[in-house]
Write a protein that holds these residues in place. Sequence first.
Motif, PDB file in Angstrom:
ATOM      1  N   UNK A 118      -9.470 -10.722   8.116  1.00  0.00           N
ATOM      2  CA  UNK A 118      -8.986  -9.420   7.646  1.00  0.00           C
ATOM      3  C   UNK A 118      -7.465  -9.415   7.467  1.00  0.00           C
ATOM      4  N   UNK A 119      -7.022  -8.363   6.768  1.00  0.00           N
ATOM      5  CA  UNK A 119      -5.595  -8.218   6.457  1.00  0.00           C
ATOM      6  C   UNK A 119      -5.001  -7.009   7.164  1.00  0.00           C
ATOM      7  N   UNK A 120      -3.731  -7.131   7.507  1.00  0.00           N
ATOM      8  CA  UNK A 120      -2.915  -5.980   7.892  1.00  0.00           C
ATOM      9  C   UNK A 120      -2.307  -5.426   6.599  1.00  0.00           C
ATOM     10  N   UNK A 121      -2.063  -4.130   6.561  1.00  0.00           N
ATOM     11  CA  UNK A 121      -1.337  -3.553   5.426  1.00  0.00           C
ATOM     12  C   UNK A 121      -0.083  -2.851   5.950  1.00  0.00           C
ATOM     13  N   UNK A 122       0.841  -2.529   5.051  1.00  0.00           N
ATOM     14  CA  UNK A 122       2.160  -2.051   5.474  1.00  0.00           C
ATOM     15  C   UNK A 122       2.424  -0.581   5.202  1.00  0.00           C
ATOM     16  N   UNK A 123       3.707  -0.251   5.220  1.00  0.00           N
ATOM     17  CA  UNK A 123       4.151   1.140   5.149  1.00  0.00           C
ATOM     18  C   UNK A 123       5.551   1.130   4.518  1.00  0.00           C
ATOM     19  N   UNK A 124       6.026   2.273   4.085  1.00  0.00           N
ATOM     20  CA  UNK A 124       7.360   2.338   3.493  1.00  0.00           C
ATOM     21  C   UNK A 124       7.823   3.774   3.392  1.00  0.00           C
ATOM     22  N   UNK A 125       9.013   3.952   2.817  1.00  0.00           N
ATOM     23  CA  UNK A 125       9.619   5.280   2.776  1.00  0.00           C
ATOM     24  C   UNK A 125       8.749   6.273   2.000  1.00  0.00           C
ATOM     25  N   UNK A 126       8.263   5.841   0.849  1.00  0.00           N
ATOM     26  CA  UNK A 126       7.394   6.724   0.066  1.00  0.00           C
ATOM     27  C   UNK A 126       5.969   6.622   0.623  1.00  0.00           C
ATOM     28  N   UNK A 127       5.243   7.763   0.654  1.00  0.00           N
ATOM     29  CA  UNK A 127       3.939   7.786   1.337  1.00  0.00           C
ATOM     30  C   UNK A 127       2.917   6.842   0.715  1.00  0.00           C
ATOM     31  N   UNK A 128       3.079   6.532  -0.582  1.00  0.00           N
ATOM     32  CA  UNK A 128       2.049   5.688  -1.207  1.00  0.00           C
ATOM     33  C   UNK A 128       2.045   4.254  -0.659  1.00  0.00           C
ATOM     34  N   UNK A 129       3.149   3.824  -0.031  1.00  0.00           N
ATOM     35  CA  UNK A 129       3.160   2.475   0.559  1.00  0.00           C
ATOM     36  C   UNK A 129       2.131   2.352   1.682  1.00  0.00           C
ATOM     37  N   UNK A 130       1.880   3.467   2.343  1.00  0.00           N
ATOM     38  CA  UNK A 130       0.884   3.469   3.420  1.00  0.00           C
ATOM     39  C   UNK A 130      -0.494   3.875   2.865  1.00  0.00           C
ATOM     40  N   UNK A 143     -12.318  -2.196   7.205  1.00  0.00           N
ATOM     41  CA  UNK A 143     -12.013  -3.576   7.608  1.00  0.00           C
ATOM     42  C   UNK A 143     -10.607  -4.007   7.178  1.00  0.00           C
ATOM     43  N   UNK A 144      -9.636  -3.455   7.854  1.00  0.00           N
ATOM     44  CA  UNK A 144      -8.231  -3.795   7.626  1.00  0.00           C
ATOM     45  C   UNK A 144      -7.433  -3.081   8.702  1.00  0.00           C
ATOM     46  N   UNK A 145      -6.193  -3.493   8.894  1.00  0.00           N
ATOM     47  CA  UNK A 145      -5.375  -2.902   9.965  1.00  0.00           C
ATOM     48  C   UNK A 145      -4.089  -2.333   9.360  1.00  0.00           C
ATOM     49  N   UNK A 146      -3.980  -1.001   9.259  1.00  0.00           N
ATOM     50  CA  UNK A 146      -2.735  -0.423   8.738  1.00  0.00           C
ATOM     51  C   UNK A 146      -1.613  -0.547   9.767  1.00  0.00           C
ATOM     52  N   UNK A 147      -0.399  -0.773   9.283  1.00  0.00           N
ATOM     53  CA  UNK A 147       0.765  -0.918  10.162  1.00  0.00           C
ATOM     54  C   UNK A 147       1.736   0.225   9.856  1.00  0.00           C
TER      55      UNK A 147
END
Length: 320
Positions: A118-130, A143-147
């Motif tokens: 599985x993959x981790x996913x990321x985040x950022x200043x604009x909400x769409x990054x998350x 089946x993924x891990x948000x960060x």
Amino acid sequence: MIYEEVLEKAKKLMPPSCWVCKYCNGLACRGEIPGTGGKGTGQSFVRSYEKLAEIKVSMDTIYKKKEQDCSVTLFGKQFAAPIFAAPISGMASNYTGHFTEKSYAEKLIHGMLNVGCVAFTGDGVSSHFFNDPLSVIEKAGGMGIPTIKPWDQETIFNKIEQAKKAGVFAIAMDVDSAGLPLIFDSDKEVGPKNIRELSEIRSKIQVPFIIKGVMSVKGALKALESGADAIIVSNHGGRVLDHALAPVEVLPNIKEAIGDRMTILIDGAIRTGLDVFKVLALGADGVLIGRPYVVAAYGGNNLYKENNKRVKGCNENDRL
Ligand SMILES: Cc1cc2nc3c(=O)[nH]c(=O)nc-3n(C[C@H](O)[C@H](O)[C@H](O)COP(=O)(O)O)c2cc1C
């Protein structure tokens, strides 16, 4: 398709954001942020690679032949190998914009699931990054891990609620990411978290909570005290602090202090199966790999023939 072909194809699309080097060691991209390099002199990324290369393997060549099984159970799930895809955000600002956050997440999450990981996913200043990668995780049955980045507590709680709705099986937080130039310079409230704040975050999460960006025994003990289930020993690819130690240098002491009380993952210039073997031998339970998966997504897809231009919706405003 063999890996050399993947690299050749990626080379046509990725520079000057990533130089698609034979060895992804942080030298060619030193200081390139936005881009894929390490911060400042780039030493933190380079050191992560070099310290791994310095570790040598002791051989015992006489043993009974047996089938090798790389599968592992972590966070209550079985994976084909102790290998996760690391969260990588900023497809437009850090790369050449052939992917959006969503289209990269689609390639990454499905690619990892296809091989039993599985993959981790990321985040950022604009909400769409998350949100965009999270929507892909949701479609994949959680089946993924948000960060989540260390925003103010209310924002974090909202993101945790979103992640819960998406049915994720674990949630991570990159506590070190206020050191990222683009995050630090944003107008959003972001910064370090203390044990009390992390415990509060932990109390809102019913699935395993993973703290990413721990680089010392002290930090690992604080993560444990806050109730985290796992840590990722990581210097964020050398992107948050110049002249940091390499994750593999601090791993053995962290393992000694923590023992089996938390799952210990590690990332930073892990490039080969041998690298995975080395860090498992030094006490890690699994690894994350970041930049090479972006190269694989660029080179392993028909972007060059079909779409040799920026994807729609990815423009100068689509920044971290
Ligand atoms: C372009 C880029 C974007 C990244 N974005 C994130 C992110 O959103 N969240 C995060 O926790 N880490 C992020 N990272 C750090 C990676 O998850 C990982 O810790 C780091 O790249 C080390 O692994 P690697 O050497 O295999 O790339 C990013 C790294 C790069 C190079």
